[in-house]
Design an enzyme around this catalytic site. Structure first.
Site, PDB file in Angstrom:
ATOM      1  N   ASN A 147       0.802  -1.219   0.000  1.00 53.31           N
ATOM      2  CA  ASN A 147       0.000   0.000   0.000  1.00 53.31           C
ATOM      3  C   ASN A 147       0.838   1.274   0.000  1.00 53.31           C
ATOM      4  OD1 ASN A 147       0.926  -0.039   2.638  1.00 53.31           O
ATOM      5  ND2 ASN A 147      -1.075  -0.467   3.549  1.00 53.31           N
ATOM      6  N   ARG A 286       2.633   6.649  11.774  1.00 53.67           N
ATOM      7  CA  ARG A 286       2.037   6.104  12.986  1.00 53.67           C
ATOM      8  C   ARG A 286       1.761   7.247  13.946  1.00 53.67           C
ATOM      9  NH1 ARG A 286       1.093   2.573  10.209  1.00 53.67           N
ATOM     10  NH2 ARG A 286       1.465   0.330  10.438  1.00 53.67           N
ATOM     11  N   GLN A 315      -6.018   3.308  18.375  1.00 55.45           N
ATOM     12  CA  GLN A 315      -6.974   3.031  17.298  1.00 55.45           C
ATOM     13  C   GLN A 315      -7.892   1.876  17.682  1.00 55.45           C
ATOM     14  OE1 GLN A 315      -4.141   4.491  13.559  1.00 55.45           O
ATOM     15  NE2 GLN A 315      -5.063   2.494  13.499  1.00 55.45           N
ATOM     16  N   HIS A 339      -8.051   5.878  10.013  1.00 54.57           N
ATOM     17  CA  HIS A 339      -6.883   5.247   9.393  1.00 54.57           C
ATOM     18  C   HIS A 339      -7.326   4.442   8.161  1.00 54.57           C
ATOM     19  CE1 HIS A 339      -2.918   2.790  10.094  1.00 54.57           C
ATOM     20  NE2 HIS A 339      -2.979   3.366   8.907  1.00 54.57           N
TER      21      HIS A 339
END
Length: 388
Positions: A147, A286, A315, A339
């Site tokens: 990704n 992050r 998260q 995210h």
């Protein structure tokens, strides 16, 4: 039969037995995020509990058990209960199952006694205690590169929405208002700006490539490892070796580094003092690399003109997280989203396919793609998580 021949034959039998144990009847668990109605309507949402990375038919045809949930927190959670006898744990950076030292320290004693591999469906394995994994002989594998383009595109989008003051302009239209001056007074061009990346690896370098056509004044980078000379020349990027010096030169800073001991809380109140007043900061790496309270305070004061990204130090983020509500003195500067930068439908297809390939290699004792190995059978096999 000669003694040497007998020994070789016995070794072969042991290897064959080990191979059979590893390639048949393993327990694989996955921590994914709930997709709800969207996942039912869109089967390409592979990274969800409902669509299970598309792995169930293949895994069960191989004789393996496959359990999937989003329940990952606390001693009574699915993760804690099922890691007891799991052979492989799959998780994603978007809804990470935290494989802490507490779990891995008990490996092969009480909890996680069978655990052999942790697989990240995506990029970034900081949810695993890597040092503990090394000590316990647990492999940590991820789908490197799956990704990177997706995230790099999101970085450029986030930079533009901050610099062009897009969010307040859109909110104005939603309210039914029309006052151009209110948004134009804090809107700028990207052309002529100094843009820097903290981290110039697979994602950071792609960000530099995509920024070049905007005509920045200069592209610079901060990284403990210098880019190859030809790569740096191709994007015209200059390396700055001191972090405070680096941020003091930038109109825009983007964070594209992995989370580890050396980057946790890297962007804090002390470093933010060295930013140009009114600089923009983007973080899709992050959340814990940036101190949440310090960043929110810098945005509120105007030291930062804005902060955008999709990664959070917790998260899912709590509803009272300061990044949900922070605004600069002119009422803008917040480009935060859930995210999702690395989990576009295109990326999900790539990381689902990559996860399947990693598992197939693991089941059949075949070598993994070297770039996918964070922790191998003999320890760290990457430099991505700092100098070790």
């Amino acid at each position: 039969m000669l003694a040497g021949t007998r020994t070789t034959a016995l070794s072969g039998l042991r290897l064959a037995s080990t191979f059979r144990q590893q390639s048949r009847g393993l327990k694989v668990i996955a921590i994914l995020y709930k997709g709800g109605e969207a996942a039912k309507q869109e089967p390409r949402l592979l990274g969800t509990v409902e669509n299970e990375l598309g792995l169930r038919p293949w895994l069960e045809s191989q004789g393996h058990e496959y359990l999937v949930s989003d329940d990952k927190e606390g001693h009574e959670s699915f993760l804690h209960k099922n890691i007891v006898d799991a052979d492989v744990v799959i998780t994603t950076p978007f809804h990470p199952g935290y494989l802490t030292r507490e779990l891995l320290d008990k490996a092969r004693i009480t909890l996680a006694k069978n655990l052999k591999a942790c697989v990240t469906a995506g990029v970034g394995s900081d949810h695993v205690d890597l040092n503990a994994a090394v000590e316990k002989g647990v492999e940590v594998l991820e789908v490197t590169g799956s990704n990177v383009t997706s995230v790099a595109e999101h970085v450029v989008m986030s930079i533009l929405l901050l610099v062009r003051n897009f969010v307040p302009a859109h909110e104005m239209i939603e309210r039914g208002d029309w006052q151009v001056s209110e948004v134009a007074r804090n809107a700028f061009d990207l052309e002529g700006k100094v843009i820097g990346t903290i981290g110039a690896g697979r994602i950071g370098y792609r960000v530099l490539q995509r920024l070049l056509p905007f005509g920045p004044k200069e592209l610079i980078y901060y990284d403990y490892a210098a880019l190859p000379q030809d790569a740096a020349k191709a994007v015209g990027a200059r390396r700055v070796e001191d972090l405070k010096d680096f941020v003091s030169q930038c109109d825009v800073v983007t964070v594209n580094a992995p989370l580890h001991e050396g980057t946790r809380n890297l962007v804090n109140a002390d470093l933010l003092k060295h930013f140009k007043k009114g600089a923009w900061l983007v973080n899709t790496a992050r959340g814990a690399i940036c101190n949440a309270e310090d960043v929110a305070a810098a945005v509120k004061s105007g030291q930062l003109n804005g902060y955008a990204g999709d990664v959070w130090n917790v998260q899912p983020s709590p509803k009272n997280h300061p990044w949900r509500y922070m605004k600069n003195p002119l009422g803008g500067g917040n480009g935060m989203v859930p995210h999702y930068s690395g989990t576009t439908l295109d990326a999900q297809k790539r990381y689902a396919e990559g996860t399947k390939q990693i598992l197939d290699n693991f089941f059949h004792n075949k070598p993994q793609i070297p770039a996918n190995v964070i922790v191998g059978k003999k320890g760290y096999e990457t430099k991505a998580y700092g100098q070790r």
